[in-house]
Every structure is written in C-alpha cells, then in structure tokens.
Scaffold this motif. Structure first.
Motif, mmCIF file in Angstrom:
data_model
loop_
_atom_site.group_PDB
_atom_site.id
_atom_site.type_symbol
_atom_site.label_atom_id
_atom_site.label_comp_id
_atom_site.label_asym_id
_atom_site.label_seq_id
_atom_site.Cartn_x
_atom_site.Cartn_y
_atom_site.Cartn_z
ATOM 1 N N ASP A 14 39.141 39.169 -78.349
ATOM 2 C CA ASP A 14 38.462 37.887 -78.599
ATOM 3 C C ASP A 14 38.847 37.305 -79.954
ATOM 4 O O ASP A 14 39.074 36.097 -80.072
ATOM 5 C CB ASP A 14 36.947 38.058 -78.513
ATOM 6 C CG ASP A 14 36.459 38.231 -77.086
ATOM 7 O OD1 ASP A 14 37.200 37.861 -76.148
ATOM 8 O OD2 ASP A 14 35.330 38.732 -76.911
ATOM 9 N N HIS A 15 38.931 38.152 -80.971
ATOM 10 C CA HIS A 15 39.301 37.668 -82.305
ATOM 11 C C HIS A 15 40.743 37.150 -82.299
ATOM 12 O O HIS A 15 41.019 36.077 -82.845
ATOM 13 C CB HIS A 15 39.126 38.774 -83.349
ATOM 14 C CG HIS A 15 39.566 38.371 -84.718
ATOM 15 N ND1 HIS A 15 38.939 37.372 -85.435
ATOM 16 C CD2 HIS A 15 40.584 38.815 -85.496
ATOM 17 C CE1 HIS A 15 39.555 37.219 -86.608
ATOM 18 N NE2 HIS A 15 40.554 38.084 -86.661
ATOM 19 N N THR A 43 41.735 33.230 -82.856
ATOM 20 C CA THR A 43 42.587 32.925 -84.013
ATOM 21 C C THR A 43 43.857 32.197 -83.579
ATOM 22 O O THR A 43 44.275 31.234 -84.227
ATOM 23 C CB THR A 43 42.938 34.215 -84.780
ATOM 24 O OG1 THR A 43 41.728 34.868 -85.166
ATOM 25 C CG2 THR A 43 43.748 33.905 -86.023
ATOM 26 N N LEU A 44 44.464 32.626 -82.479
ATOM 27 C CA LEU A 44 45.667 31.943 -81.986
ATOM 28 C C LEU A 44 45.355 30.510 -81.555
ATOM 29 O O LEU A 44 46.163 29.602 -81.772
ATOM 30 C CB LEU A 44 46.296 32.725 -80.830
ATOM 31 C CG LEU A 44 46.967 34.048 -81.201
ATOM 32 C CD1 LEU A 44 47.424 34.783 -79.955
ATOM 33 C CD2 LEU A 44 48.140 33.817 -82.150
ATOM 34 N N ILE A 45 44.204 30.312 -80.961
ATOM 35 C CA ILE A 45 43.801 28.959 -80.566
ATOM 36 C C ILE A 45 43.645 28.087 -81.806
ATOM 37 O O ILE A 45 44.139 26.952 -81.861
ATOM 38 C CB ILE A 45 42.505 28.992 -79.739
ATOM 39 C CG1 ILE A 45 42.773 29.646 -78.376
ATOM 40 C CG2 ILE A 45 41.923 27.594 -79.574
ATOM 41 C CD1 ILE A 45 41.518 29.967 -77.579
ATOM 42 N N GLU A 78 44.629 29.991 -72.334
ATOM 43 C CA GLU A 78 45.504 30.790 -71.475
ATOM 44 C C GLU A 78 46.698 31.341 -72.254
ATOM 45 O O GLU A 78 47.057 32.512 -72.105
ATOM 46 C CB GLU A 78 46.000 29.956 -70.284
ATOM 47 C CG GLU A 78 44.914 29.558 -69.309
ATOM 48 C CD GLU A 78 44.094 28.344 -69.760
ATOM 49 O OE1 GLU A 78 44.493 27.639 -70.734
ATOM 50 O OE2 GLU A 78 43.045 28.105 -69.155
ATOM 51 N N GLN A 79 47.320 30.493 -73.084
ATOM 52 C CA GLN A 79 48.444 30.947 -73.897
ATOM 53 C C GLN A 79 48.017 32.063 -74.836
ATOM 54 O O GLN A 79 48.721 33.069 -74.974
ATOM 55 C CB GLN A 79 48.991 29.800 -74.760
ATOM 56 C CG GLN A 79 49.817 28.781 -74.052
ATOM 57 C CD GLN A 79 50.192 27.666 -75.006
ATOM 58 O OE1 GLN A 79 49.330 27.039 -75.614
ATOM 59 N NE2 GLN A 79 51.484 27.415 -75.142
ATOM 60 N N ALA A 80 46.882 31.872 -75.487
ATOM 61 C CA ALA A 80 46.393 32.855 -76.445
ATOM 62 C C ALA A 80 46.100 34.188 -75.762
ATOM 63 O O ALA A 80 46.426 35.256 -76.292
ATOM 64 C CB ALA A 80 45.148 32.326 -77.155
ATOM 65 N N LEU A 133 47.793 39.847 -74.689
ATOM 66 C CA LEU A 133 48.154 40.920 -73.759
ATOM 67 C C LEU A 133 49.579 41.422 -74.008
ATOM 68 O O LEU A 133 49.842 42.625 -73.963
ATOM 69 C CB LEU A 133 47.987 40.457 -72.315
ATOM 70 C CG LEU A 133 46.551 40.263 -71.851
ATOM 71 C CD1 LEU A 133 46.506 39.571 -70.490
ATOM 72 C CD2 LEU A 133 45.811 41.596 -71.796
ATOM 73 N N ILE A 134 50.494 40.493 -74.274
ATOM 74 C CA ILE A 134 51.872 40.885 -74.578
ATOM 75 C C ILE A 134 51.907 41.738 -75.837
ATOM 76 O O ILE A 134 52.577 42.775 -75.884
ATOM 77 C CB ILE A 134 52.788 39.647 -74.710
ATOM 78 C CG1 ILE A 134 52.950 38.964 -73.349
ATOM 79 C CG2 ILE A 134 54.152 40.028 -75.294
ATOM 80 C CD1 ILE A 134 53.614 37.600 -73.411
ATOM 81 N N VAL A 135 51.173 41.325 -76.869
ATOM 82 C CA VAL A 135 51.113 42.094 -78.113
ATOM 83 C C VAL A 135 50.547 43.482 -77.838
ATOM 84 O O VAL A 135 51.065 44.490 -78.328
ATOM 85 C CB VAL A 135 50.264 41.359 -79.178
ATOM 86 C CG1 VAL A 135 49.948 42.269 -80.347
ATOM 87 C CG2 VAL A 135 50.969 40.109 -79.657
#
Length: 91
Positions: free
Chosen positions: A34-35, A39-41, A49-51, A56-58
């Motif tokens: 969630d954090h 933060t990415l948003i 969705e991108q965030a 998940l990739i990270v």
C-alpha cells in the motif's frame, strides 16, 4: 527529403533517445504494498493499476523501472521516493 535533412533528423532523434534516463525502484523488506503503491501514484503520477503492477514486479523481480524521462525531471521524483523510505536510483 534531402540527404542533409535526413541526417539532421536522425541526429536529433538520436539526441532525444540519449537524454532519456529512468528511475529504478528496488525491492526491500520494509515497505508495504500500500505504501509503495500510494507513493508511486503521488510521486510518479502512476494510475492505481500501474502502481500496483510496478509494486508486484519489484516484489517478484527485485527491481522495476517506474519512470522514464529527462534527468532534470527525474531527480526530484527520485529524491521524493527516497524520502518516502523507498529504495530507488536514476540510471
């Protein structure tokens, strides 16, 4: 289109490609999904969705490019990611 124009166009295109840098976000055992997502948003202007996909990739790959652009634009964004406790760098 003349030869001179074509060469000039190719040089301009090559310069644009070379100026692109990217922020790479790295996995850690501290931050919650969630954090990272919020933060990415906020910092990288991702959609939810991108965030989520980047988080998940990270998590599964250890790192992910989260933003691409000119260094001058990425530097303050990367600083904000670091201030938020995330592990990131510009490459």
């Amino acid at each position: 289109m003349g030869t001179k124009e074509k060469i000039s166009e190719e040089l301009l295109l090559e310069e644009e490609v070379q100026k692109q840098s990217e922020i790479v976000l790295f996995n850690d055992d501290v931050n919650t999904f969630d954090h990272v997502i919020s933060t990415l948003i906020d910092v990288c202007e991702h959609t939810p969705e991108q965030a989520e996909q980047c988080s998940l990739i990270v998590h599964y790959n250890g790192k992910c490019t989260v933003k691409t652009g000119e260094y001058e634009d990425l530097k303050p964004r990367c600083s904000r990611l670091l201030q938020a406790g995330l592990s990131a760098e510009i490459v």
